[in-house]
Design a protein around this motif. Sequence first.
Motif, PDB file in Angstrom:
ATOM      1  N   LEU A   1      11.548  15.291  -0.982  1.00 43.57           N
ATOM      2  CA  LEU A   1      12.170  16.560  -1.327  1.00 43.57           C
ATOM      3  C   LEU A   1      13.527  16.683  -0.639  1.00 43.57           C
ATOM      4  N   GLN A   2      13.579  16.203   0.599  1.00 44.19           N
ATOM      5  CA  GLN A   2      14.817  16.195   1.378  1.00 44.19           C
ATOM      6  C   GLN A   2      14.780  14.976   2.302  1.00 44.19           C
ATOM      7  N   ILE A   3      15.883  14.241   2.372  1.00 44.67           N
ATOM      8  CA  ILE A   3      15.906  13.032   3.208  1.00 44.67           C
ATOM      9  C   ILE A   3      15.689  13.433   4.664  1.00 44.67           C
ATOM     10  N   PRO A   4      14.654  12.914   5.320  1.00 51.07           N
ATOM     11  CA  PRO A   4      14.405  13.275   6.718  1.00 51.07           C
ATOM     12  C   PRO A   4      15.450  12.648   7.636  1.00 51.07           C
ATOM     13  N   SER A   5      15.691  13.285   8.744  1.00 52.74           N
ATOM     14  CA  SER A   5      16.681  12.795   9.704  1.00 52.74           C
ATOM     15  C   SER A   5      16.070  11.708  10.581  1.00 52.74           C
ATOM     16  N   ALA A   6      16.893  10.723  10.914  1.00 54.50           N
ATOM     17  CA  ALA A   6      16.437   9.659  11.798  1.00 54.50           C
ATOM     18  C   ALA A   6      16.041  10.235  13.151  1.00 54.50           C
ATOM     19  N   GLY A   7      14.960   9.703  13.706  1.00 58.65           N
ATOM     20  CA  GLY A   7      14.481  10.168  14.997  1.00 58.65           C
ATOM     21  C   GLY A   7      13.315  11.139  14.903  1.00 58.65           C
ATOM     22  N   LEU A   8      13.080  11.710  13.701  1.00 59.66           N
ATOM     23  CA  LEU A   8      11.965  12.652  13.542  1.00 59.66           C
ATOM     24  C   LEU A   8      10.643  11.899  13.537  1.00 59.66           C
ATOM     25  N   SER A   9       9.603  12.562  14.035  1.00 60.05           N
ATOM     26  CA  SER A   9       8.257  11.998  13.944  1.00 60.05           C
ATOM     27  C   SER A   9       7.712  12.236  12.539  1.00 60.05           C
ATOM     28  N   ALA A  10       6.824  11.345  12.101  1.00 59.31           N
ATOM     29  CA  ALA A  10       6.276  11.442  10.746  1.00 59.31           C
ATOM     30  C   ALA A  10       4.765  11.235  10.786  1.00 59.31           C
ATOM     31  N   ASN A  11       4.065  12.008   9.980  1.00 58.49           N
ATOM     32  CA  ASN A  11       2.632  11.803   9.771  1.00 58.49           C
ATOM     33  C   ASN A  11       2.475  10.936   8.527  1.00 58.49           C
TER      34      ASN A  11
ATOM     35  N   GLY B   1       6.346   6.563  -0.237  1.00 64.11           N
ATOM     36  CA  GLY B   1       6.884   5.209  -0.137  1.00 64.11           C
ATOM     37  C   GLY B   1       5.754   4.200  -0.108  1.00 64.11           C
ATOM     38  N   SER B   2       6.018   3.027   0.426  1.00 64.85           N
ATOM     39  CA  SER B   2       4.993   1.984   0.506  1.00 64.85           C
ATOM     40  C   SER B   2       5.291   1.082   1.689  1.00 64.85           C
ATOM     41  N   ILE B   3       4.276   0.365   2.133  1.00 59.18           N
ATOM     42  CA  ILE B   3       4.436  -0.560   3.266  1.00 59.18           C
ATOM     43  C   ILE B   3       5.267  -1.755   2.812  1.00 59.18           C
ATOM     44  N   ALA B   4       6.311  -2.052   3.585  1.00 58.78           N
ATOM     45  CA  ALA B   4       7.228  -3.144   3.215  1.00 58.78           C
ATOM     46  C   ALA B   4       7.063  -4.376   4.100  1.00 58.78           C
ATOM     47  N   MET B   5       6.704  -4.175   5.364  1.00 55.13           N
ATOM     48  CA  MET B   5       6.613  -5.312   6.280  1.00 55.13           C
ATOM     49  C   MET B   5       5.702  -4.989   7.454  1.00 55.13           C
TER      50      MET B   5
ATOM     51  N   ASP C   1      10.717   6.054  -0.794  1.00 54.35           N
ATOM     52  CA  ASP C   1      11.188   5.909  -2.179  1.00 54.35           C
ATOM     53  C   ASP C   1      11.594   7.245  -2.791  1.00 54.35           C
ATOM     54  N   SER C   2      10.962   8.326  -2.366  1.00 50.16           N
ATOM     55  CA  SER C   2      11.312   9.649  -2.889  1.00 50.16           C
ATOM     56  C   SER C   2      10.969  10.689  -1.841  1.00 50.16           C
TER      57      SER C   2
ATOM     58  N   GLN D   1       0.837  -1.202   0.000  1.00 51.58           N
ATOM     59  CA  GLN D   1       0.000   0.000   0.000  1.00 51.58           C
ATOM     60  C   GLN D   1       0.878   1.262   0.000  1.00 51.58           C
ATOM     61  N   LYS D   2       0.474   2.256  -0.767  1.00 49.37           N
ATOM     62  CA  LYS D   2       1.246   3.490  -0.888  1.00 49.37           C
ATOM     63  C   LYS D   2       1.073   4.363   0.359  1.00 49.37           C
ATOM     64  N   VAL D   3       2.143   5.087   0.694  1.00 45.14           N
ATOM     65  CA  VAL D   3       2.125   5.952   1.876  1.00 45.14           C
ATOM     66  C   VAL D   3       2.738   7.297   1.502  1.00 45.14           C
ATOM     67  N   GLU D   4       2.141   8.349   2.043  1.00 43.66           N
ATOM     68  CA  GLU D   4       2.689   9.694   1.866  1.00 43.66           C
ATOM     69  C   GLU D   4       3.033  10.243   3.254  1.00 43.66           C
TER      70      GLU D   4
END
Length: 325
Positions: A287-297, A256-260, A284-285, A240-243
């Motif tokens: 604008l800027q690679i997010p930093s590890a540890g950041l929260s994501a919606n 990206g998409s759900i992998a596991m 998968d794509s 499934q696709k994810v934004e």
Amino acid sequence: MTYPVVRMDFSDEIVLDGSVEAIQSTIISSPDVNNSTIIYMIEDGTMVEAGDTVCILENQQLTDQLETVERLYEVYKAELNKGLADLELQYALLEAQVRNNETQMAISNLDSLQLKYYTPSQRRIAEIRLEMANIESRKLKKKLEALEKINNSELRKMELYIQQADILLQSIKDQLKQLVLITPKSGLALRGESDTGEGKIQEGEEAYPRKPLIIIPDPSQVRIKIQATETAYKRLSVGQKVEYSFDAMPGNYAQGSIAMKSPRVYTLSRNSRVKFFDVLATVDSSLQIPSAGLSANCRVFLNYLPDTVAVPIISVFQEDSINVV
């Protein structure tokens, strides 16, 4: 009340919380030593340089062992030195006796030159004295040889005790040295997860052998770990696709998409009844690679129907088990 019926693209979506994590990370774990306690740990999210101290552990058992072995080591060394001194004294006494006996033998040999002038009884007495001196000389030589063997054996035993104590001492010091954790690379240092299930590791917690304490992620490749409730977990599927959007990086979006889907269930606190599952998704794509540890919606697209007729749910009724508008 009327609603227009139009053709449109229909998308069934769900928004979940997640966090950015690195695919590859340098993990600094506790050494393979039991009963260690964390007394210092670098703050979560601190930038570190290679060679920095990131965590210090305390192990009272090892400290006590070190003190005990150090005392034993000093005792063994003192006993060895005492043994060497005693050996030298015994050698000196025996050598004095040997020299005294050699003097007596020399005197007896001088007396033997006058045997022809002695009466038979005097000659016999002189011969007996000479023989006694020879016997005493042989006895003293055997004592010296026996003393050397016995003392060499005892000294060798003490030397082995010292070697064993030295090896054990070095082993304990090496283990204590391992309690100071140093990062091998530069980057963002993140604390590991606490075994209590209540967030990050804190000072005062026990560090079990090989427990991940500090994580330094590789920022070049990341993925998203989605925290899904049991209800949401059942609706998610691999592919499934994810934004994604990130509160700490406004205007930055990723796809990206759900992998596991992980089958392991957990709760956020001990008394909570709400069950969660971890779901890993790719990035998968962006604008800027997010930093590890950041929260994501995370907006997950469960179903997508292009160019379909969409009507408000309020206008759908059921007649004879059939949904009608």
